[in-house]
Write a protein that holds these residues in place. Sequence first.
Motif, PDB file in Angstrom:
ATOM      1  N   ASN A  88       0.798  -1.224   0.000  1.00 54.94           N
ATOM      2  CA  ASN A  88       0.000   0.000   0.000  1.00 54.94           C
ATOM      3  C   ASN A  88       0.832   1.276   0.000  1.00 54.94           C
ATOM      4  N   ASP A  89       2.125   1.158   0.172  1.00 52.59           N
ATOM      5  CA  ASP A  89       2.973   2.341   0.323  1.00 52.59           C
ATOM      6  C   ASP A  89       4.056   2.394  -0.759  1.00 52.59           C
ATOM      7  N   PRO A  90       4.644   3.568  -0.976  1.00 53.80           N
ATOM      8  CA  PRO A  90       5.691   3.693  -1.992  1.00 53.80           C
ATOM      9  C   PRO A  90       6.995   3.036  -1.571  1.00 53.80           C
ATOM     10  N   THR A  91       7.808   2.707  -2.557  1.00 52.93           N
ATOM     11  CA  THR A  91       9.188   2.265  -2.344  1.00 52.93           C
ATOM     12  C   THR A  91      10.085   3.477  -2.560  1.00 52.93           C
ATOM     13  N   VAL A  92      10.995   3.686  -1.611  1.00 53.51           N
ATOM     14  CA  VAL A  92      11.855   4.873  -1.659  1.00 53.51           C
ATOM     15  C   VAL A  92      13.322   4.447  -1.672  1.00 53.51           C
ATOM     16  N   PHE A  93      14.068   4.980  -2.629  1.00 55.06           N
ATOM     17  CA  PHE A  93      15.520   4.781  -2.702  1.00 55.06           C
ATOM     18  C   PHE A  93      16.193   6.114  -2.384  1.00 55.06           C
ATOM     19  N   ASP A  94      17.231   6.059  -1.584  1.00 54.16           N
ATOM     20  CA  ASP A  94      17.979   7.272  -1.225  1.00 54.16           C
ATOM     21  C   ASP A  94      19.463   6.920  -1.259  1.00 54.16           C
ATOM     22  N   ILE A  95      20.205   7.557  -2.164  1.00 52.44           N
ATOM     23  CA  ILE A  95      21.614   7.215  -2.343  1.00 52.44           C
ATOM     24  C   ILE A  95      22.455   8.489  -2.399  1.00 52.44           C
ATOM     25  N   ALA A  96      23.605   8.455  -1.740  1.00 53.62           N
ATOM     26  CA  ALA A  96      24.554   9.567  -1.769  1.00 53.62           C
ATOM     27  C   ALA A  96      25.890   9.037  -2.270  1.00 53.62           C
ATOM     28  N   PHE A  97      26.547   9.801  -3.149  1.00 56.26           N
ATOM     29  CA  PHE A  97      27.805   9.344  -3.745  1.00 56.26           C
ATOM     30  C   PHE A  97      28.618  10.548  -4.187  1.00 56.26           C
ATOM     31  N   ARG A  98      29.900  10.297  -4.421  1.00 56.41           N
ATOM     32  CA  ARG A  98      30.805  11.333  -4.903  1.00 56.41           C
ATOM     33  C   ARG A  98      31.281  10.973  -6.305  1.00 56.41           C
ATOM     34  N   SER A  99      31.148  11.946  -7.206  1.00 54.06           N
ATOM     35  CA  SER A  99      31.672  11.807  -8.559  1.00 54.06           C
ATOM     36  C   SER A  99      31.997  13.222  -9.032  1.00 54.06           C
ATOM     37  N   GLY A 100      33.144  13.706  -8.614  1.00 57.98           N
ATOM     38  CA  GLY A 100      33.463  15.108  -8.833  1.00 57.98           C
ATOM     39  C   GLY A 100      32.830  15.963  -7.755  1.00 57.98           C
ATOM     40  N   ARG A 101      31.497  15.942  -7.684  1.00 58.89           N
ATOM     41  CA  ARG A 101      30.740  16.623  -6.646  1.00 58.89           C
ATOM     42  C   ARG A 101      30.076  15.584  -5.749  1.00 58.89           C
ATOM     43  N   SER A 102      29.522  16.044  -4.640  1.00 62.30           N
ATOM     44  CA  SER A 102      28.790  15.155  -3.738  1.00 62.30           C
ATOM     45  C   SER A 102      27.315  15.197  -4.118  1.00 62.30           C
ATOM     46  N   TYR A 103      26.793  14.068  -4.591  1.00 67.05           N
ATOM     47  CA  TYR A 103      25.413  13.999  -5.058  1.00 67.05           C
ATOM     48  C   TYR A 103      24.540  13.215  -4.076  1.00 67.05           C
ATOM     49  N   ARG A 104      23.271  13.577  -4.043  1.00 67.92           N
ATOM     50  CA  ARG A 104      22.257  12.771  -3.371  1.00 67.92           C
ATOM     51  C   ARG A 104      21.067  12.651  -4.308  1.00 67.92           C
ATOM     52  N   TYR A 105      20.638  11.417  -4.512  1.00 64.92           N
ATOM     53  CA  TYR A 105      19.528  11.148  -5.425  1.00 64.92           C
ATOM     54  C   TYR A 105      18.473  10.360  -4.661  1.00 64.92           C
ATOM     55  N   THR A 106      17.235  10.841  -4.709  1.00 63.57           N
ATOM     56  CA  THR A 106      16.130  10.204  -3.994  1.00 63.57           C
ATOM     57  C   THR A 106      15.006   9.920  -4.971  1.00 63.57           C
ATOM     58  N   LEU A 107      14.468   8.722  -4.895  1.00 62.49           N
ATOM     59  CA  LEU A 107      13.414   8.298  -5.815  1.00 62.49           C
ATOM     60  C   LEU A 107      12.314   7.604  -5.040  1.00 62.49           C
ATOM     61  N   SER A 108      11.072   7.994  -5.307  1.00 61.12           N
ATOM     62  CA  SER A 108       9.904   7.365  -4.695  1.00 61.12           C
ATOM     63  C   SER A 108       8.998   6.855  -5.803  1.00 61.12           C
ATOM     64  N   VAL A 109       8.681   5.558  -5.779  1.00 62.96           N
ATOM     65  CA  VAL A 109       7.824   4.952  -6.803  1.00 62.96           C
ATOM     66  C   VAL A 109       6.731   4.130  -6.127  1.00 62.96           C
ATOM     67  N   HIS A 110       5.592   4.062  -6.781  1.00 67.18           N
ATOM     68  CA  HIS A 110       4.489   3.248  -6.268  1.00 67.18           C
ATOM     69  C   HIS A 110       3.565   2.894  -7.420  1.00 67.18           C
ATOM     70  N   ASP A 111       3.154   1.648  -7.433  1.00 66.15           N
ATOM     71  CA  ASP A 111       2.202   1.168  -8.435  1.00 66.15           C
ATOM     72  C   ASP A 111       2.688   1.497  -9.842  1.00 66.15           C
ATOM     73  N   ASN A 112       3.983   1.205 -10.091  1.00 67.95           N
ATOM     74  CA  ASN A 112       4.603   1.376 -11.408  1.00 67.95           C
ATOM     75  C   ASN A 112       4.622   2.826 -11.895  1.00 67.95           C
ATOM     76  N   SER A 113       4.649   3.769 -10.977  1.00 68.68           N
ATOM     77  CA  SER A 113       4.730   5.177 -11.346  1.00 68.68           C
ATOM     78  C   SER A 113       5.720   5.902 -10.436  1.00 68.68           C
TER      79      SER A 113
END
Length: 418
Positions: A88-113
């Motif tokens: 019933n709830d979204p799946t959330v990915f949260d990742i932080a990494f360094r590639s030249g700069r320090s990046y953080r990428y967050t993604l929330s998906v639910h029901d194929n959207s």
Amino acid sequence: MLTEFNVTNFRSIRNEEGISMDHFPADAGNRGPDSQVRVAAVYGHNAAGKTTLVDSMYALKRLVLESARFQNGGEMFVQPCFFDNGQNDPTVFDIAFRSGRSYRYTLSVHDNSVLEETLEADGDLLFRRDADGVAFGGSVPEEDREKISFSYSMASPFTLLLSKCSESRIGTTQEPFEWFRTGLCFGTSGDPAVIERALSVDGGRFLTMLRRGDTGISDIRLEESGSSAQGFAPSAKRVFLVHRMREDPAGCLFRYEDESSGTQRMMYLSAHLVWVLSNGGTLVVDELERSLHPMLVDYLIGVVQDPEANPRGAQLIFTTHDTGIVGRNGLGRDQIWIASRNPSVGVTVIYPFTNFEDDSDFETLYMDSRIGGVPNIREGLRWSGAGRCARTSSSYSPRGGPRRSTSDPTPSGARRSP
């Protein structure tokens, strides 16, 4: 270089769980540039969720690289938690990494959207995509804003904006996309392209690693198969390995398929390592010790931990059941993570070894069932290793608190990261 990864509501993981590669101040460990550890080991009993953690990282990579080509949302590789009403709830990915700069990428998906998608660099917003559209931070050039907005207008509800932007090679988003493509790797085998890549990047180092591993391999040849009768596409390449002996300097030619599973695994893990060592990437391996002699495992870990052999700060993250790895390789507490399962609700919890104040060595605490992550064999007898059987013990004392049964395997106040 990976800094942190967390995931919520994926397979056996219900709440936010993950690992951090930052070193813990009280423990020097083996650190890479900017105080990230180079090696991290994840322990836990079978069905605790170690593979789920690896699979969640792999799912995110595939979403970033492939979602621009999806034809429908059923291709999203995302399975919400099987337990505790996770569907019933979204799946959330949260990742932080360094590639030249320090990046953080967050993604929330639910029901194929895609519900929400955010990319930051050095703490500043680059873009945020949600149901209301796409917003930008002040540092994003106007030209890139227009290009990202156009990519957003062309993206379907199940296409990641980061993935769609890659088609236009937009400056603001290209570097983080490339990190997912080339900087985050997984120890898979069977793809000749992995071998070909290692040979092209640093073939000498690749062959040296195989020789030092005493595989008997002195050379590798890639040949076009040229024969669909054997089940290979005409353009597919086949791997052949040369074994040279003292009494036969000409050597014998072996097909990859004729090598033992251990030799095959050593070859592909070495190939992946050569790649991440060359670009400072992160290699993630499920059950590192599978089919390998302990000395080979230690050799691979040692290459990554050695600053001279690994000047770019490449990282190795692996799951394992081999408790001896910690002592043999001098892993610090900040390099050890434990996965366990809460049997009351069936979900995975992941916590660092730094949560525990007991100064005993890891193997003693882990095998004595004092820090969780071990099978709870209540009904039978466990061989004690001292010539007798003993009833199993399954309690531990986290952070000096009361001893508790592993029926609740989460240590009190357990943190995701040190």
